[in-house]
Each structure stands twice: as C-alpha cells, then as structure tokens.
Design an enzyme around this catalytic site. Structure first.
Site, PDB file in Angstrom:
ATOM      1  N   SER A 221       5.417  -1.784  -5.842  1.00 24.44           N
ATOM      2  CA  SER A 221       4.965  -0.413  -6.023  1.00 24.44           C
ATOM      3  C   SER A 221       4.100  -0.377  -7.281  1.00 24.44           C
ATOM      4  O   SER A 221       3.522  -1.396  -7.681  1.00 24.44           O
ATOM      5  CB  SER A 221       6.182   0.509  -6.117  1.00 24.44           C
ATOM      6  OG  SER A 221       5.778   1.829  -6.365  1.00 24.44           O
ATOM      7  N   SER A 222       4.024   0.770  -7.928  1.00 20.97           N
ATOM      8  CA  SER A 222       3.206   0.891  -9.147  1.00 20.97           C
ATOM      9  C   SER A 222       3.562   2.165  -9.887  1.00 20.97           C
ATOM     10  O   SER A 222       3.972   3.162  -9.268  1.00 20.97           O
ATOM     11  CB  SER A 222       1.720   0.941  -8.769  1.00 20.97           C
ATOM     12  OG  SER A 222       0.937   1.251  -9.907  1.00 20.97           O
TER      13      SER A 222
ATOM     14  N   TYR B 157      -5.392   4.276  -3.854  1.00 23.42           N
ATOM     15  CA  TYR B 157      -4.491   3.177  -4.231  1.00 23.42           C
ATOM     16  C   TYR B 157      -3.085   3.710  -4.475  1.00 23.42           C
ATOM     17  O   TYR B 157      -2.095   3.145  -3.985  1.00 23.42           O
ATOM     18  CB  TYR B 157      -5.025   2.492  -5.494  1.00 23.42           C
ATOM     19  CG  TYR B 157      -4.059   1.510  -6.121  1.00 23.42           C
ATOM     20  CD1 TYR B 157      -3.870   0.239  -5.592  1.00 23.42           C
ATOM     21  CD2 TYR B 157      -3.319   1.865  -7.267  1.00 23.42           C
ATOM     22  CE1 TYR B 157      -2.972  -0.652  -6.169  1.00 23.42           C
ATOM     23  CE2 TYR B 157      -2.426   0.974  -7.846  1.00 23.42           C
ATOM     24  CZ  TYR B 157      -2.260  -0.289  -7.299  1.00 23.42           C
ATOM     25  OH  TYR B 157      -1.367  -1.168  -7.869  1.00 23.42           O
TER      26      TYR B 157
ATOM     27  N   LYS C 137       0.899   2.988  -2.786  1.00 20.30           N
ATOM     28  CA  LYS C 137       2.126   2.615  -3.502  1.00 20.30           C
ATOM     29  C   LYS C 137       3.217   3.665  -3.272  1.00 20.30           C
ATOM     30  O   LYS C 137       4.408   3.342  -3.272  1.00 20.30           O
ATOM     31  CB  LYS C 137       1.828   2.405  -4.988  1.00 20.30           C
ATOM     32  CG  LYS C 137       0.855   1.251  -5.246  1.00 20.30           C
ATOM     33  CD  LYS C 137       1.372  -0.061  -4.670  1.00 20.30           C
ATOM     34  CE  LYS C 137       0.470  -1.248  -4.946  1.00 20.30           C
ATOM     35  NZ  LYS C 137       1.005  -2.506  -4.404  1.00 20.30           N
TER      36      LYS C 137
HETATM   37  N1  LIG Z   1      -1.854  -5.565 -12.503  1.00 20.70           N
HETATM   38  C1  LIG Z   1      -1.371  -4.346 -12.574  1.00 20.70           C
HETATM   39  O1  LIG Z   1      -1.647  -3.612 -13.550  1.00 20.70           O
HETATM   40  C2  LIG Z   1      -0.459  -3.820 -11.501  1.00 20.70           C
HETATM   41  C3  LIG Z   1       0.226  -2.635 -11.748  1.00 20.70           C
HETATM   42  C4  LIG Z   1       1.070  -2.114 -10.768  1.00 20.70           C
HETATM   43  C5  LIG Z   1       1.214  -2.775  -9.557  1.00 20.70           C
HETATM   44  N2  LIG Z   1       0.521  -3.927  -9.333  1.00 20.70           N
HETATM   45  C6  LIG Z   1       0.693  -4.573  -8.026  1.00 20.70           C
HETATM   46  O2  LIG Z   1       1.131  -5.912  -8.206  1.00 20.70           O
HETATM   47  C7  LIG Z   1       0.632  -6.727  -7.136  1.00 20.70           C
HETATM   48  C8  LIG Z   1      -0.076  -7.944  -7.720  1.00 20.70           C
HETATM   49  O3  LIG Z   1      -1.116  -7.489  -8.539  1.00 20.70           O
HETATM   50  P1  LIG Z   1      -1.890  -8.434  -9.577  1.00 20.70           P
HETATM   51  O4  LIG Z   1      -2.190  -7.618 -10.747  1.00 20.70           O
HETATM   52  O5  LIG Z   1      -1.188  -9.723  -9.742  1.00 20.70           O
HETATM   53  O6  LIG Z   1      -3.254  -8.640  -8.757  1.00 20.70           O
HETATM   54  P2  LIG Z   1      -4.353  -9.804  -8.770  1.00 20.70           P
HETATM   55  O7  LIG Z   1      -4.274 -10.609 -10.010  1.00 20.70           O
HETATM   56  O8  LIG Z   1      -5.609  -9.124  -8.406  1.00 20.70           O
HETATM   57  O9  LIG Z   1      -3.862 -10.744  -7.552  1.00 20.70           O
HETATM   58  C9  LIG Z   1      -3.839 -10.225  -6.267  1.00 20.70           C
HETATM   59  C10 LIG Z   1      -3.266 -11.253  -5.315  1.00 20.70           C
HETATM   60  O10 LIG Z   1      -3.265 -10.672  -3.994  1.00 20.70           O
HETATM   61  C11 LIG Z   1      -3.945 -11.543  -3.106  1.00 20.70           C
HETATM   62  N3  LIG Z   1      -4.715 -10.789  -2.117  1.00 20.70           N
HETATM   63  C12 LIG Z   1      -5.516  -9.708  -2.322  1.00 20.70           C
HETATM   64  N4  LIG Z   1      -6.111  -9.335  -1.183  1.00 20.70           N
HETATM   65  C13 LIG Z   1      -5.673 -10.193  -0.224  1.00 20.70           C
HETATM   66  C14 LIG Z   1      -5.935 -10.342   1.164  1.00 20.70           C
HETATM   67  N5  LIG Z   1      -6.801  -9.539   1.828  1.00 20.70           N
HETATM   68  N6  LIG Z   1      -5.329 -11.344   1.833  1.00 20.70           N
HETATM   69  C15 LIG Z   1      -4.479 -12.178   1.195  1.00 20.70           C
HETATM   70  N7  LIG Z   1      -4.199 -12.102  -0.114  1.00 20.70           N
HETATM   71  C16 LIG Z   1      -4.787 -11.114  -0.818  1.00 20.70           C
HETATM   72  C17 LIG Z   1      -4.876 -12.378  -3.968  1.00 20.70           C
HETATM   73  O11 LIG Z   1      -5.095 -13.613  -3.306  1.00 20.70           O
HETATM   74  P3  LIG Z   1      -6.482 -14.468  -3.419  1.00 20.70           P
HETATM   75  O12 LIG Z   1      -6.977 -14.306  -4.833  1.00 20.70           O
HETATM   76  O13 LIG Z   1      -6.023 -15.849  -3.097  1.00 20.70           O
HETATM   77  O14 LIG Z   1      -7.407 -13.924  -2.382  1.00 20.70           O
HETATM   78  C18 LIG Z   1      -4.082 -12.528  -5.258  1.00 20.70           C
HETATM   79  O15 LIG Z   1      -3.227 -13.635  -5.179  1.00 20.70           O
HETATM   80  C19 LIG Z   1      -0.271  -5.815  -6.294  1.00 20.70           C
HETATM   81  O16 LIG Z   1       0.447  -5.344  -5.180  1.00 20.70           O
HETATM   82  C20 LIG Z   1      -0.592  -4.683  -7.247  1.00 20.70           C
HETATM   83  O17 LIG Z   1      -0.920  -3.490  -6.570  1.00 20.70           O
HETATM   84  C21 LIG Z   1      -0.302  -4.467 -10.274  1.00 20.70           C
END
Ligand SMILES: NC(=O)c1ccc[n+]([C@@H]2O[C@H](COP(=O)([O-])OP(=O)(O)OC[C@H]3O[C@@H](n4cnc5c(N)ncnc54)[C@H](OP(=O)(O)O)[C@@H]3O)[C@@H](O)[C@H]2O)c1
Length: 251
Positions: free
Chosen positions: A141-142, A155, A159
């Site tokens: 979630s977020s 977005y 979530k």
């Molecule tokens: N970072 C934040 O501030 C934050 C805050 C709240 C929630 N979140 C949540 O946490 C989760 C991880 O976020 P993160 O910050 O680690 O993001 P990130 O660094 O952008 O990494 C995203 C990951 O998702 C994969 N992905 C994206 N689109 C895809 C697709 N179409 N098919 C297969 N794989 C896909 C990417 O794989 P590839 O690169 O190999 O394509 C990558 O491994 C997400 O659900 C995000 O919404 C993040």
C-alpha cells in the site's frame, strides 16, 4: 535469525528498490527466493548472485505485470520451479505517475491499475493452489492511500484498492490458514521517489515525518519480513504503516 528456513518466497519487482531489499532480507532469514523482474534483467541477476554468494538459494523470473496475462504466466513459471508449495508471496511490483486530474490520461490510469491492483489480485488467485496453511501474502500500500500528498490521485486510488483487497482476501483465505496483509510505506529512497534526493524533496519529506531521517528500502523490508514470519501469525487483514510517523496529525 533464520526464522524462514525451509520457506519459499516470491518477491515481485525484486530487481531494485523495496523489492530488492525484501528479497535480500527474506533470504537472510533463510528463505529460498524467486526474484521477479520486469525490464531489469541484469539487476535481477545481480540480486540472485548476491543471495547465492551469501549461501542461500535464488532464481529469477521475468514477467510484464502490465500485460493482462502477466500474472498468470508468472504463476505458471513459479509453480514449475517450486512445485506444490509457496510459503511467502510479496506482491511488491508497482508504478507511480505524478499527474493532476487534468493531466491524467486513460492509458496511464489503466496501467496504474493493471500493475498495482490487477496484477497482485490475479497473482494471488493463480498461486492459491500452492499456498497452504501458514502461507502469507503481503501487498504494498502507501501513505498516499491515507493522506493527500503531491499530485497522485490515480496512484493513490490504486493503493486504496490494495487496502480494500487486503481485508477481503484476508477474510476469504483466513479459514485456509493463509494470512494477507499490506505495508504502507511513506516516502522511501528509491527510483520511484527520487525527488527526495534533491534538497527540497529531502526537506519536504523530513517535514512529513516524526522520525527525522530518510527511509531506505531495508526499513520497509524489515516490516515485510516480520509479516512473512511466524512472529506475525496472529496478524491478518492489516495495513501496517511503515513510514517513520508520517503526517501523524492528519490521519
Ligand atoms: N518508494 C516509495 O516512496 C514508495 C512509497 C509507498 C509505496 N511504495 C510502493 O512500494 C512498491 C515498490 O516501490 P519502489 O519504490 O521499490 O519502486 P521502484 O524502485 O520503482 O521499483 C519498482 C519495481 O517494480 C517492477 N515493475 C514495475 N512495473 C512493472 C511491470 N509492468 N512488470 C513487472 N515489474 C514491474 C520493477 O521491475 P523492473 O525494473 O525490472 O522492470 C521494479 O523492480 C510499489 O508498489 C510502490 O507503489 C513505494
């Protein structure tokens, strides 16, 4: 502590960011890991190499989760590798697009829901036959689902849907002994939230939080590892806020 020895885990989006940190943390706790990726083949292979160098087992699998049959294909490949038992599913892969209501197009809206909501939903459905009593599912979630930050309405709605899914899936799967939870990070230092690497973004983020440092991916991975473990055996249907106390006054 090897609390997950003998367990098998799938982490989606484990090529980088929170997913990568989660794959490493679950492996350190003793689990065998399937490192899923979309486009980042070399990054995913590097995660597998890091896990195997530390003495654990890992494989990587590619699937585009924006495609309607992506979760089904991934589940088929996972079942071919693990056989009849998957203990831990972390449906972490996600995308974010900052845009106002006026700027958001139908394609962007659909892609957000495809990757962030449809893919976890069908991944759980397709992997259910090999999840058993004691298995756990964790979704991402977020903070954005609970408070207004930035131009993130579409977005944030994905979530919000994740939070709703967690309660329904937990109710459905509880009688089988399968737990379903979510973690809701605040702003985390990954490619998705790269704005925090600027002075302005860093200050804005620190102003949101009770704890005055930036979150790193392993801060979130620690909570996901807890939810996957027997330490969380009585926790299901919950969204765990893992955000350094972000926007506490607004909740
Ligand atoms: N970072 C934040 O501030 C934050 C805050 C709240 C929630 N979140 C949540 O946490 C989760 C991880 O976020 P993160 O910050 O680690 O993001 P990130 O660094 O952008 O990494 C995203 C990951 O998702 C994969 N992905 C994206 N689109 C895809 C697709 N179409 N098919 C297969 N794989 C896909 C990417 O794989 P590839 O690169 O190999 O394509 C990558 O491994 C997400 O659900 C995000 O919404 C993040």
């Amino acid at each position: 502590m090897n609390t997950l020895t003998g367990k098998t885990a799938l982490v989606t989006g484990a090529s980088r960011g929170i997913g990568r940190a989660t794959a490493l943390a679950l492996a350190q706790a003793g689990a065998q890991i399937i490192v899923h990726y979309g486009r980042g083949a070399s990054e995913a292979k590097a995660v597998v190499a890091e896990i195997t160098a530390a003495g654990s087992r890992a494989r990587c699998l590619q699937a585009d989760l924006a495609e309607s049959d992506g979760p089904h294909r991934l589940a088929r490949h996972v079942r071919a590798i693990v056989g009849e038992r998957l203990d831990i599913l972390v449906a972490n892969a996600g995308i974010a697009k900052a845009a106002t209501l006026e700027e958001t197009g139908v394609e962007d809206f659909d892609e957000l829901f495809a990757v962030n909501v449809r893919a976890p939903y069908f991944l759980v459905q397709q992997l259910l036959p090999i999840m058993c009593k004691g298995s756990s599912v964790t979704l991402l979630s977020s903070l954005a689902a609970h408070v207004v930050i930035g131009e993130l309405s579409a977005y944030s709605a994905t979530k919000g849907a994740v939070d709703t899914l967690v309660r329904h899936l937990a109710a459905d799967l509880g009688p089988r002994g399968i737990r379903v939870n979510a973690v809701a990070p605040g702003v985390v230092n990954t490619a998705m939230s790269s704005f925090i690497r600027t002075d302005e973004g860093r200050q804005m983020t620190l102003n949101l939080q009770a704890i005055k440092r930036l979150a790193e991916p392993d801060d979130i991975a620690a909570a996901i590892t807890f939810l996957a473990s027997d330490q969380a055996r009585w926790t299901t249907g919950a969204t765990l806020h893992v955000d350094g106390g972000s926007k506490l006054q607004a909740r």
